[in-house]
Motif scaffolding. Sequence first.
Motif, PDB file in Angstrom:
ATOM      1  N   GLU A  73      -2.685   0.576  -4.126  1.00  0.00           N
ATOM      2  CA  GLU A  73      -2.402  -0.900  -3.709  1.00  0.00           C
ATOM      3  C   GLU A  73      -1.588  -1.331  -4.923  1.00  0.00           C
ATOM      4  N   HIS A 100      -6.767  14.801   1.266  1.00  0.00           N
ATOM      5  CA  HIS A 100      -6.327  13.621   1.725  1.00  0.00           C
ATOM      6  C   HIS A 100      -5.200  12.920   0.403  1.00  0.00           C
ATOM      7  N   SER A 153      -3.483   9.939  -2.039  1.00  0.00           N
ATOM      8  CA  SER A 153      -4.054   9.043  -2.859  1.00  0.00           C
ATOM      9  C   SER A 153      -3.400   7.687  -2.308  1.00  0.00           C
ATOM     10  N   ARG A 154      -4.289   6.715  -2.119  1.00  0.00           N
ATOM     11  CA  ARG A 154      -4.038   5.272  -1.532  1.00  0.00           C
ATOM     12  C   ARG A 154      -3.888   4.537  -2.726  1.00  0.00           C
ATOM     13  N   THR A 211       0.912  -1.097  -0.038  1.00  0.00           N
ATOM     14  CA  THR A 211      -0.098  -0.009  -0.019  1.00  0.00           C
ATOM     15  C   THR A 211       0.958   1.176  -0.114  1.00  0.00           C
ATOM     16  N   LYS A 212       0.728   2.019  -0.950  1.00  0.00           N
ATOM     17  CA  LYS A 212       1.301   3.391  -0.978  1.00  0.00           C
ATOM     18  C   LYS A 212       0.354   4.485  -0.911  1.00  0.00           C
ATOM     19  N   TYR A 213       0.856   5.839  -0.317  1.00  0.00           N
ATOM     20  CA  TYR A 213       0.016   6.880  -0.123  1.00  0.00           C
ATOM     21  C   TYR A 213       0.646   7.960  -0.662  1.00  0.00           C
ATOM     22  N   TYR A 245       5.526  10.748  -1.660  1.00  0.00           N
ATOM     23  CA  TYR A 245       4.680  10.243  -0.625  1.00  0.00           C
ATOM     24  C   TYR A 245       4.263  10.852   0.433  1.00  0.00           C
TER      25      TYR A 245
END
Length: 77
Positions: free
Chosen positions: A47, A42, A44-45, A17-19, A31
């Motif tokens: 996978e 917010h 962006s999440r 999972t990357k944000y 990041y």
Amino acid sequence: MPMEKKGPYIITEQPGTKYYCACGMSKTPPYCDGSHKGTGKHPSRVEILEEKEVAVCSCCRSADFPWCDGSHNAPGN
């Protein structure tokens, strides 16, 4: 925006999972580092399922955010 640079961040991402920063204020671009708190924005999440090279938007104007769509090349940018 402090994060903005000309062109995307080209990264070989590993699975997980990357944000990705969507506010432009992260000190660890692309990041998220939590700098968005209080802005109403917010991260962006995403996978990532397998190792792959990605082009992460650096200008926060991509219609396909967090992926670069070339918006940084638009006239006036």
